[in-house]
Design an enzyme around this catalytic site. Structure first.
Site, PDB file in Angstrom:
ATOM      1  CG  HIS A  37      -0.232  -0.183   2.580  1.00  0.00           C
ATOM      2  ND1 HIS A  37       0.686   1.075   2.999  1.00  0.00           N
ATOM      3  CD2 HIS A  37       0.113  -1.044   3.511  1.00  0.00           C
ATOM      4  CE1 HIS A  37       1.176   0.411   4.259  1.00  0.00           C
ATOM      5  NE2 HIS A  37       0.814  -0.811   4.204  1.00  0.00           N
ATOM      6  CG  ASP A 312       5.630  -3.114   5.921  1.00  0.00           C
ATOM      7  OD1 ASP A 312       4.535  -3.895   6.397  1.00  0.00           O
ATOM      8  OD2 ASP A 312       6.073  -2.203   6.620  1.00  0.00           O
TER       9      ASP A 312
END
Length: 402
Positions: A37, A312
């Site tokens: 994102h 992540d």
């Protein structure tokens, strides 16, 4: 029709791109993009350290990122409940926004990633249609608002807001999520990871530096602030031009280094089982997509693009499993892109992988254009079917609960 798997020395030379122009030697067949994102509000603020205002105006969507979309479960039914999102909304940051929310900056980053994909797959190579079509493009996201909005912004950039039909963004309930290491859905992963998380801040070098930075910032020991939290808040501030304490300037590189060392210790890539539990089902899904395209067994024969909107904490173990983690934290909007190619002369299937726009040679592959069988073998240690995953996850005998 199953593509030929034979290989010759001349193909090897061609696959390296030295003796033949890859753009003419290979025909693109399928693209899969796993991406992080965009920039967001921090998950937690460093306590009592130069508070900044995370105001609602930082979250306003740019008009060019709007598309007509709906969020559903994997079968097209109503969007499942989202306990992770609910947990964010139980806290409010200074300024009035919630933790972990995609910002205007983050929306623009994903729009620009979409534009990059458009240049590559619509303009330079006429692979995708210039208008969104669900027969061609599948969009899946974790059931968290920032990844759903990131997917929307990427699609808006990729297709310049042109769509034949409504965009379906598919999600699943937290218990069965495969787009991040699932501590709720996998008992064994929860037990193993909680021990590693606890230990990661006590490693000698990390613990010494953590004490020093706590002292420099005036953070009390009982507040349990680690390098990953400090990094998260710092990077969020940097992305939005918000200040952080001048003392952190001198610590910038050390915070980055120690946070990466912590996450490396937590995921423990030297232990195959850890990465299997983190991303095994996701890798299996992506490999299955390749196989179905090659064998012509896909239920959606016109599908050309799979988009997976994630985190992540998804990209890091994937990069570790691929053998290309560079000990750097994946930035906002970073992407791992898998391309499936067919050699025009031999019909052999090849996979080409890029990370953040750069092609990578995968360990175990004989070239950047990696024969499909070699690529599958390179990932075979980490890929897990959902059945195997569940079996391993439930095997917690002899382990102490966190």
């Amino acid at each position: 029709m199953l593509w030929s798997q034979k290989n010759t020395d001349s193909d090897r030379v061609a696959s390296s791109g030295t003796a033949a122009d890859p753009s003419s030697a290979y025909e693109l067949k399928l693209v899969q993009v796993l991406f992080r994102h965009g920039a967001r509000t921090p998950l937690k603020s460093i306590p009592n350290v130069m508070e900044v205002q995370w105001v609602p105006t930082l979250l306003e969507p740019p008009a060019h990122t709007h598309i007509n979309h709906v969020v559903t479960d994997l079968r097209g039914g109503p969007r499942p409940s989202a306990p992770v999102e609910d947990s964010y909304r139980r806290n409010t940051l200074t300024g009035g926004t919630f933790p972990g929310q995609l910002t205007t900056v983050g929306m623009q980053q994903l729009y620009e990633l979409g534009e990059r994909l458009r240049r590559k797959y619509v303009e330079e190579v006429p692979f995708l249609s210039s208008t969104f079509s669900p027969a061609e493009v599948y969009v899946r996201s974790t059931n968290i608002t920032r990844t759903i909005e990131s997917a929307r912004c990427l699609i808006a950039g990729l297709f310049q807001q042109k769509q034949k039909e409504i965009v379906h963004i598919f999600t699943t309930e937290a218990q069965s999520e495969i787009l991040y290491p699932n501590y709720h859905g996998c008992k064994l992963l929860k037990i193993l990871s909680s021990h590693r998380w606890a230990e990661s801040s006590t490693l000698p070098d990390i613990a010494a530096d953590l004490q020093s930075i706590h002292d420099a910032l005036g953070i009390a020991a009982h507040q349990h602030v680690d390098f990953i939290l400090i990094r998260d808040d710092m990077v969020a501030r940097e992305a939005h031009g918000l200040p952080y304490p001048p003392v952190l300037d001198t610590w910038r590189d050390k915070v980055e280094q120690r946070a990466v060392e912590m996450i490396h210790y937590i995921y423990e890539p030297s232990k195959r089982e850890n990465l299997q539990l983190c991303v095994g089902p996701l890798l299996h899904t992506m490999l299955t997509n390749l196989d179905e395209k090659v064998q012509g067994t896909s239920s959606e024969p016109n599908r050309k693009l799979f988009l997976y909107s994630a985190h992540d904490t998804t990209l890091i173990p994937c990069l570790m499993a691929l053998g290309i983690f560079d000990m750097k934290w994946p930035p906002y909007a970073a992407d791992i892109t898998l391309e499936l190619h067919q050699h025009r002369q031999t019909n052999e299937a090849f996979v080409k992988l890029s990370y953040a726009g750069q092609d990578h040679l995968i360990p175990g592959c004989s070239g950047v254009y990696c024969p499909l069988q070699e690529f599958k073998e390179a990932l075979s240690a980490y890929s897990l079917t959902s059945e195997l995953y569940q079996s391993v996850c439930n095997n917690t005998e002899g382990l102490t609960k966190p």
